[in-house]
Design a protein around this motif. Sequence first.
Motif, PDB file in Angstrom:
ATOM      1  N   ASP A   5       0.495  -1.118   0.258  1.00  0.00           N
ATOM      2  CA  ASP A   5      -0.102  -0.354   0.341  1.00  0.00           C
ATOM      3  C   ASP A   5       1.312   1.309   0.345  1.00  0.00           C
ATOM      4  O   ASP A   5       1.312   1.599   0.842  1.00  0.00           O
ATOM      5  CB  ASP A   5      -0.818  -0.132   1.001  1.00  0.00           C
ATOM      6  CG  ASP A   5      -2.316   0.890   1.188  1.00  0.00           C
ATOM      7  OD1 ASP A   5      -2.010   2.035   0.061  1.00  0.00           O
ATOM      8  OD2 ASP A   5      -2.838   1.354   2.431  1.00  0.00           O
ATOM      9  N   LEU A   6       0.920   2.433  -1.297  1.00  0.00           N
ATOM     10  CA  LEU A   6       1.750   2.619  -1.114  1.00  0.00           C
ATOM     11  C   LEU A   6       1.218   4.599  -1.379  1.00  0.00           C
ATOM     12  O   LEU A   6       1.311   5.038  -1.395  1.00  0.00           O
ATOM     13  CB  LEU A   6       2.475   2.921  -2.710  1.00  0.00           C
ATOM     14  CG  LEU A   6       2.895   1.712  -3.041  1.00  0.00           C
ATOM     15  CD1 LEU A   6       3.331   2.377  -4.259  1.00  0.00           C
ATOM     16  CD2 LEU A   6       4.573   1.716  -1.866  1.00  0.00           C
ATOM     17  N   THR A   7      -0.749   4.401  -1.110  1.00  0.00           N
ATOM     18  CA  THR A   7      -0.812   4.954  -0.659  1.00  0.00           C
ATOM     19  C   THR A   7      -0.877   6.899   0.313  1.00  0.00           C
ATOM     20  O   THR A   7      -0.837   7.779  -0.681  1.00  0.00           O
ATOM     21  CB  THR A   7      -2.400   4.831  -0.592  1.00  0.00           C
ATOM     22  OG1 THR A   7      -3.508   4.511  -1.202  1.00  0.00           O
ATOM     23  CG2 THR A   7      -4.053   6.184  -0.397  1.00  0.00           C
ATOM     24  N   ASP A   8      -0.669   5.949   1.063  1.00  0.00           N
ATOM     25  CA  ASP A   8       0.009   6.987   2.294  1.00  0.00           C
ATOM     26  C   ASP A   8       1.609   7.822   1.906  1.00  0.00           C
ATOM     27  O   ASP A   8       2.168   8.301   2.712  1.00  0.00           O
ATOM     28  CB  ASP A   8      -0.912   6.803   4.157  1.00  0.00           C
ATOM     29  CG  ASP A   8      -1.485   6.942   3.380  1.00  0.00           C
ATOM     30  OD1 ASP A   8      -2.413   7.334   3.174  1.00  0.00           O
ATOM     31  OD2 ASP A   8      -1.934   6.048   4.920  1.00  0.00           O
ATOM     32  N   ARG A  10       3.121   8.665  -0.661  1.00  0.00           N
ATOM     33  CA  ARG A  10       3.312  10.253  -1.588  1.00  0.00           C
ATOM     34  C   ARG A  10       3.285  11.427  -0.407  1.00  0.00           C
ATOM     35  O   ARG A  10       2.897  11.569   0.404  1.00  0.00           O
ATOM     36  CB  ARG A  10       2.657   9.937  -2.308  1.00  0.00           C
ATOM     37  CG  ARG A  10       2.756  11.151  -3.510  1.00  0.00           C
ATOM     38  CD  ARG A  10       1.949  10.812  -4.725  1.00  0.00           C
ATOM     39  NE  ARG A  10       2.368  12.298  -5.718  1.00  0.00           N
ATOM     40  CZ  ARG A  10       1.529  12.923  -6.915  1.00  0.00           C
ATOM     41  NH1 ARG A  10       1.050  11.410  -7.324  1.00  0.00           N
ATOM     42  NH2 ARG A  10       2.039  13.743  -7.670  1.00  0.00           N
ATOM     43  N   TYR A 230       8.531  10.216  -3.154  1.00  0.00           N
ATOM     44  CA  TYR A 230       7.298   9.470  -2.372  1.00  0.00           C
ATOM     45  C   TYR A 230       8.622   8.944  -0.647  1.00  0.00           C
ATOM     46  O   TYR A 230       9.589   8.872  -1.226  1.00  0.00           O
ATOM     47  CB  TYR A 230       7.892   7.984  -2.469  1.00  0.00           C
ATOM     48  CG  TYR A 230       6.704   7.513  -3.399  1.00  0.00           C
ATOM     49  CD1 TYR A 230       4.901   7.148  -3.956  1.00  0.00           C
ATOM     50  CD2 TYR A 230       6.556   8.434  -4.975  1.00  0.00           C
ATOM     51  CE1 TYR A 230       4.056   7.390  -4.675  1.00  0.00           C
ATOM     52  CE2 TYR A 230       5.635   8.253  -5.740  1.00  0.00           C
ATOM     53  CZ  TYR A 230       4.435   7.913  -6.072  1.00  0.00           C
ATOM     54  OH  TYR A 230       3.395   8.003  -6.575  1.00  0.00           O
ATOM     55  N   CYS A 243       7.967  -1.702  -2.040  1.00  0.00           N
ATOM     56  CA  CYS A 243       7.053  -0.347  -2.010  1.00  0.00           C
ATOM     57  C   CYS A 243       8.167   0.056  -3.588  1.00  0.00           C
ATOM     58  O   CYS A 243       6.934   0.398  -4.206  1.00  0.00           O
ATOM     59  CB  CYS A 243       7.888   0.415  -1.168  1.00  0.00           C
ATOM     60  SG  CYS A 243       6.774  -0.256   0.310  1.00  0.00           S
ATOM     61  N   GLN A 246       7.383  -2.003  -6.904  1.00  0.00           N
ATOM     62  CA  GLN A 246       5.832  -1.683  -7.017  1.00  0.00           C
ATOM     63  C   GLN A 246       6.178  -0.178  -7.612  1.00  0.00           C
ATOM     64  O   GLN A 246       5.170  -0.171  -8.332  1.00  0.00           O
ATOM     65  CB  GLN A 246       4.980  -1.759  -5.302  1.00  0.00           C
ATOM     66  CG  GLN A 246       3.374  -1.610  -6.168  1.00  0.00           C
ATOM     67  CD  GLN A 246       3.224  -2.840  -6.370  1.00  0.00           C
ATOM     68  OE1 GLN A 246       2.873  -3.839  -6.145  1.00  0.00           O
ATOM     69  NE2 GLN A 246       2.463  -2.512  -7.589  1.00  0.00           N
ATOM     70  N   ASP A 250       4.163   0.273 -10.792  1.00  0.00           N
ATOM     71  CA  ASP A 250       2.840   0.750 -11.223  1.00  0.00           C
ATOM     72  C   ASP A 250       3.863   2.445 -12.503  1.00  0.00           C
ATOM     73  O   ASP A 250       2.299   2.487 -12.434  1.00  0.00           O
ATOM     74  CB  ASP A 250       2.797   1.510 -10.176  1.00  0.00           C
ATOM     75  CG  ASP A 250       2.425   1.447  -9.422  1.00  0.00           C
ATOM     76  OD1 ASP A 250       1.163   0.079  -9.356  1.00  0.00           O
ATOM     77  OD2 ASP A 250       2.015   1.343  -7.815  1.00  0.00           O
TER      78      ASP A 250
END
Length: 276
Positions: A5-8, A10, A230, A243, A246, A250
Amino acid sequence: MDRPDLTDLRVLEGVQPDLGVRDLTHATAGFADKDDAKEVLAILQHRLADLQERLWAENERAVLVVLQGMDTAGKSGTMGRVFARVNPQGVKVAAFKAPSDVELDHDYLWRVHAVCPPRGTIGVFDRSHYEDVGIVRVNGWIDDGTVQQRYRQINDFERMLAENGTVIRKVFLDISPEQQRVELQERIDEPDKHWKFNTGDLEVRAQWHDYMRAYREALAATSTDWAPWYRIPGDRRWVSGVCVAQLLVDALEEMDPQPPPPDAELDGLEIPALDD
């Protein structure tokens, strides 16, 4: 788990990230354990190898990965884990040390532009032009006005690269001071790692809080739509590697590189056998 989960992770433009905090750097990005992350990393390594080959064949665009972090953050190890299955011809690594006399006779971005990745390749910066708003600022070699000027110049430079076909992803490998102490002590205690230790690392460590302030401001000022930052947890290497992998997958899937169409002139062509 299918992916980290990379959402938080960035960094939002104008928002200073809370760097060097153990609660962040011990994050697991949603993985249950190390074995879980290894399984996902293996899948991502194969996927990245396929996408890199397509990028190479297309030969129209490039990818640039900027890796920043304090000493012992794991930049070299991250590269090894992420690109383990990628054709080395398609990856160009540039490591930025102290500038030479020739480089100092030019503007600070001169040496950076010279090693940006050519079309069809993935470029990796092991440290980067962000040293020129990091170490030089912490040591007082430039004033605050010059720092602000460089933020603007860096954003313009990266925008120019992006508009000319280079997709940029910037990674700050974020370790805690506690983990850095462990890593540095290991380099002292294990003889086969003595070559990694430099007494200068202790001088930089003593400036830890100054570096965190400089990086917090730099990331907030230069995380843009065309070149986002990131903040990747670095205390656990198995988290940071997957991470970053990914993140690259992406980016390349969004690019969707396409090899050139088949050559109609090759239809039915047979390679003749050689005479004995």
